[in-house]
Enzyme design. Structure first.
Site, PDB file in Angstrom:
ATOM      1  N   THR A  13      20.233   7.005  20.660  1.00 39.37           N
ATOM      2  CA  THR A  13      20.094   7.781  21.902  1.00 39.37           C
ATOM      3  C   THR A  13      20.797   7.084  23.068  1.00 39.37           C
ATOM      4  O   THR A  13      21.679   7.657  23.718  1.00 39.37           O
ATOM      5  CB  THR A  13      18.586   7.959  22.226  1.00 39.37           C
ATOM      6  N   VAL A  14      20.422   5.832  23.329  1.00 39.52           N
ATOM      7  CA  VAL A  14      20.961   5.146  24.509  1.00 39.52           C
ATOM      8  C   VAL A  14      22.420   4.742  24.293  1.00 39.52           C
ATOM      9  O   VAL A  14      23.264   4.913  25.189  1.00 39.52           O
ATOM     10  CB  VAL A  14      20.094   3.915  24.872  1.00 39.52           C
ATOM     11  N   VAL A  33      35.135  -2.677  39.232  1.00 32.23           N
ATOM     12  CA  VAL A  33      35.137  -4.035  38.666  1.00 32.23           C
ATOM     13  C   VAL A  33      36.536  -4.647  38.578  1.00 32.23           C
ATOM     14  O   VAL A  33      36.680  -5.841  38.348  1.00 32.23           O
ATOM     15  CB  VAL A  33      34.453  -4.078  37.273  1.00 32.23           C
ATOM     16  N   LYS A 205       5.957  -3.004  29.616  1.00 31.67           N
ATOM     17  CA  LYS A 205       6.732  -2.751  30.843  1.00 31.67           C
ATOM     18  C   LYS A 205       6.035  -3.389  32.049  1.00 31.67           C
ATOM     19  O   LYS A 205       6.686  -3.941  32.933  1.00 31.67           O
ATOM     20  CB  LYS A 205       6.926  -1.247  31.042  1.00 31.67           C
TER      21      LYS A 205
HETATM   22  P1  NAP Z   1      17.693   4.722  18.471  1.00 26.65           P
HETATM   23  O1  NAP Z   1      18.068   6.085  18.868  1.00 26.65           O
HETATM   24  O2  NAP Z   1      16.744   4.526  17.327  1.00 26.65           O
HETATM   25  O3  NAP Z   1      19.057   3.939  18.148  1.00 26.65           O
HETATM   26  C1  NAP Z   1      19.093   2.660  17.581  1.00 26.65           C
HETATM   27  C2  NAP Z   1      20.531   2.366  17.182  1.00 26.65           C
HETATM   28  O4  NAP Z   1      20.627   1.020  16.725  1.00 26.65           O
HETATM   29  C3  NAP Z   1      21.049   3.245  16.047  1.00 26.65           C
HETATM   30  O5  NAP Z   1      22.418   3.536  16.275  1.00 26.65           O
HETATM   31  C4  NAP Z   1      20.897   2.374  14.800  1.00 26.65           C
HETATM   32  O6  NAP Z   1      21.911   2.636  13.834  1.00 26.65           O
HETATM   33  C5  NAP Z   1      21.126   0.991  15.368  1.00 26.65           C
HETATM   34  N1  NAP Z   1      20.327  -0.027  14.700  1.00 26.65           N
HETATM   35  C6  NAP Z   1      18.992  -0.203  14.772  1.00 26.65           C
HETATM   36  N2  NAP Z   1      18.611  -1.275  14.037  1.00 26.65           N
HETATM   37  C7  NAP Z   1      19.736  -1.778  13.492  1.00 26.65           C
HETATM   38  C8  NAP Z   1      20.014  -2.871  12.645  1.00 26.65           C
HETATM   39  N3  NAP Z   1      19.039  -3.673  12.183  1.00 26.65           N
HETATM   40  N4  NAP Z   1      21.291  -3.105  12.296  1.00 26.65           N
HETATM   41  C9  NAP Z   1      22.281  -2.312  12.736  1.00 26.65           C
HETATM   42  N5  NAP Z   1      22.097  -1.256  13.575  1.00 26.65           N
HETATM   43  C10 NAP Z   1      20.824  -0.993  13.938  1.00 26.65           C
HETATM   44  O7  NAP Z   1      17.090   3.902  19.685  1.00 26.65           O
HETATM   45  P2  NAP Z   1      17.205   4.242  21.255  1.00 26.65           P
HETATM   46  O8  NAP Z   1      16.213   5.289  21.593  1.00 26.65           O
HETATM   47  O9  NAP Z   1      18.630   4.439  21.606  1.00 26.65           O
HETATM   48  O10 NAP Z   1      16.643   2.901  21.902  1.00 26.65           O
HETATM   49  C11 NAP Z   1      17.397   1.719  21.906  1.00 26.65           C
HETATM   50  C12 NAP Z   1      16.715   0.670  22.779  1.00 26.65           C
HETATM   51  O11 NAP Z   1      16.624   1.146  24.117  1.00 26.65           O
HETATM   52  C13 NAP Z   1      15.289   0.307  22.378  1.00 26.65           C
HETATM   53  O12 NAP Z   1      15.065  -1.052  22.663  1.00 26.65           O
HETATM   54  C14 NAP Z   1      14.431   1.180  23.278  1.00 26.65           C
HETATM   55  O13 NAP Z   1      13.133   0.664  23.499  1.00 26.65           O
HETATM   56  C15 NAP Z   1      15.265   1.128  24.544  1.00 26.65           C
HETATM   57  N6  NAP Z   1      15.047   2.249  25.454  1.00 26.65           N
HETATM   58  C16 NAP Z   1      15.181   3.518  24.985  1.00 26.65           C
HETATM   59  C17 NAP Z   1      15.004   4.574  25.850  1.00 26.65           C
HETATM   60  C18 NAP Z   1      15.161   5.987  25.384  1.00 26.65           C
HETATM   61  O14 NAP Z   1      15.022   6.900  26.178  1.00 26.65           O
HETATM   62  N7  NAP Z   1      15.481   6.228  24.108  1.00 26.65           N
HETATM   63  C19 NAP Z   1      14.686   4.335  27.190  1.00 26.65           C
HETATM   64  C20 NAP Z   1      14.571   3.016  27.641  1.00 26.65           C
HETATM   65  C21 NAP Z   1      14.765   1.979  26.755  1.00 26.65           C
HETATM   66  P3  NAP Z   1      22.084   4.066  13.108  1.00 26.65           P
HETATM   67  O15 NAP Z   1      22.563   4.998  14.183  1.00 26.65           O
HETATM   68  O16 NAP Z   1      23.083   3.865  12.053  1.00 26.65           O
HETATM   69  O17 NAP Z   1      20.713   4.428  12.596  1.00 26.65           O
HETATM   70  N1  HSE Z   2       8.730   5.778  24.608  1.00 29.37           N
HETATM   71  C1  HSE Z   2       9.104   5.390  25.921  1.00 29.37           C
HETATM   72  C2  HSE Z   2       8.415   6.340  26.899  1.00 29.37           C
HETATM   73  C3  HSE Z   2      10.618   5.470  26.064  1.00 29.37           C
HETATM   74  O1  HSE Z   2       7.806   7.320  26.466  1.00 29.37           O
HETATM   75  O2  HSE Z   2       8.444   6.088  28.099  1.00 29.37           O
HETATM   76  C4  HSE Z   2      11.154   4.710  27.236  1.00 29.37           C
HETATM   77  O3  HSE Z   2      10.884   3.343  27.169  1.00 29.37           O
END
Ligand code: NAP
Ligand code: HSE
Length: 407
Positions: A13-14, A33, A205
């Site tokens: 997602t991110v 930059v 958080k």
């Molecule tokens: P996500 O959609 O599950 O994406 C994770 C990505 O990392 C995927 O591309 C996955 O590969 C890759 N990945 C995960 N583990 C891996 C490993 N061991 N080796 C290689 N690649 C790996 O997660 P997300 O929602 O983007 O969140 C990412 C981070 O941002 C997290 O720490 C989350 O807490 C933080 N965050 C997320 C949000 C949000 O709105 N989603 C908001 C704030 C913070 P594949 O694509 O091949 O599966």
């Molecule tokens: N699961 C988290 C939330 C995503 O609902 O706020 C952002 O960290």
């Protein structure tokens, strides 16, 4: 002009949002930059997975070390999640002099001090704006905007999933389980939603916010956490009748240098600005001795809002590179941590009790409160014509947490 090379860990997602912004806003970013930003390599779990954006497949790798050990890469952007392996990867990147941007609150809440210490030792930046309240620039605000003030209170709706669930339960009378499924389908919840609904995500958080706000190393064990899985439709309905909304609030307070941090379902007066923060939106209320009341509001999660914060951190790192001032942030936590005990933490409490509807029950209950030295402010028995028992709503005067646990 030589591009600054970025290694992107994660294209979920991110990560997808980061690619979209770096590509789509390239001209603006470059103007700020002074160099092009190039995403040179991307770590994924599965190279063959179909992606939502066109991507040069030769940039994809399943080996994190290929990115971290690449001498051409200047900055690592970590948006893969995970804790232990991710920490190892980040520490190695810092050891090799690479700057790090991360959105990982789990990692920063648990291992932030160790990672920041390594960054300082190696003269590197570690920025983590997106780790709390996704699209709201609250971390930079606490570090820089309030550097001149002494913060006394931080209250946050910092978990979008639970705020979405509580909003739907309040506005539509929806059932908890149904809305949770909806929040998962919309991609708000963590892979395992337990950490959202049991308050752990918010506690992590709040660990980060309290550490920055109070300039003391607050650890996750210092933060009490209670989630919303036991909040019922009735709790919400009765709270509304009394003029409150139920919100999962993180509350960090400092009084005479003693700190308390906790996350719990809280009744928020409808007139308070936090009561009207609805859906997946987040908000952080900050009170400072000099500034008084402030509030920051915006999207707490999601692809583009979160990526906005990640890329803003990337811009800050690259600007520091140009000025040769990376790793100069200085000590963020310089105060000795002093925590309040449960005897020192006081608030009003709301209780909804299901009891037998007969003489003497209320008196027995009042005796329990009295024996535990908790004073009752008001008692309500709404009429429940079609039920055999009765419902009692009790609101206490300010009572300390230890006494309420005894009750
Ligand atoms: P996500 O959609 O599950 O994406 C994770 C990505 O990392 C995927 O591309 C996955 O590969 C890759 N990945 C995960 N583990 C891996 C490993 N061991 N080796 C290689 N690649 C790996 O997660 P997300 O929602 O983007 O969140 C990412 C981070 O941002 C997290 O720490 C989350 O807490 C933080 N965050 C997320 C949000 C949000 O709105 N989603 C908001 C704030 C913070 P594949 O694509 O091949 O599966
Ligand atoms: N699961 C988290 C939330 C995503 O609902 O706020 C952002 O960290």
């Amino acid at each position: 002009m030589k591009p600054v090379k970025v290694g992107l860990l994660g294209l979920g997602t991110v990560g997808t949002g980061v690619v979209r912004i770096v590509q789509g806003h390239q001209e603006d970013l470059q103007s700020q930059v002074g160099s092009p930003l190039s995403i040179a390599k991307i770590l994924v779990k599965d190279r063959d997975k179909t992606r939502n954006i066109p991507i040069d497949k030769s940039k994809l790798t399943e080996d994190p070390w290929e990115i971290v050990r690449d001498p051409e890469i200047d900055v690592i952007v970590e948006v893969m999640g995970g804790i232990l392996q991710t920490k190892e990867v980040i520490l190695e990147a810092l050891e090799r002099g690479k700057h790090v941007v991360t959105a990982n609150k789990d990692l920063m809440a648990l291992h932030g001090p160790e990672i920041l210490a390594k960054a300082q030792e190696r003269g590197c930046d570690v920025l983590y704006e997106a780790s709390v309240a996704g699209g709201i620039p609250i971390i930079r605000t606490l570090i820089e905007g309030f550097s001149s003030d002494r913060i006394t209170k931080i209250m946050g709706i910092v978990n979008g999933t639970t705020n979405y669930i509580l909003t739907k339960m309040s506005q539509e009378g929806a059932a908890y389980g149904d809305v949770l499924k909806e929040a998962q389908a919309l991609g708000y919840a963590e892979a395992d939603p337990t950490s959202d609904v049991e308050g752990l995500d918010a506690a992590r958080k709040m660990t980060i916010l309290a550490t920055l706000g109070f300039r003391a190393n607050i650890s996750l064990e210092d933060v009490s956490a209670k989630g919303i899985s036991t909040v019922t439709q009735e709790d919400i309905r009765f709270a509304k009748q009394l003029g409150y909304e139920v919100k999962l609030l993180g509350i960090a307070e400092r009084q005479d240098d003693f700190i308390s941090v906790g996350v719990q379902p809280t009744l928020v007066k409808r007139s308070h600005p936090l009561a009207s923060v609805n859906g997946v939106y987040n908000a952080v209320y900050v009170h400072g001795e000099a500034v008084g009341e402030t509030m920051f509001y915006g999207p707490g999660a999601g692809e583009m809002p979160t990526a906005t914060s990640v890329v803003a951190d990337l811009v800050a790192v690259v600007k520091n590179m140009k000025l040769g001032v990376n790793g100069r942030q200085g000590l963020l936590s310089y105060k000795v941590k002093k925590l309040k005990t449960d005897e020192q933490i006081a608030s009003k409490f709301f209780l909804l009790l299901h009891v037998d509807d007969r003489a003497g029950v209320l008196a027995q209950i009042a005796n329990v409160f009295s024996a535990c030295d908790v004073s009752i402010e008001s008692v309500m028995q709404p009429s429940t014509p079609d039920q055999s028992g009765a419902e009692l709503i009790i609101i206490t005067h300010d009572a300390n947490k230890a006494a309420m646990k005894r009750v």
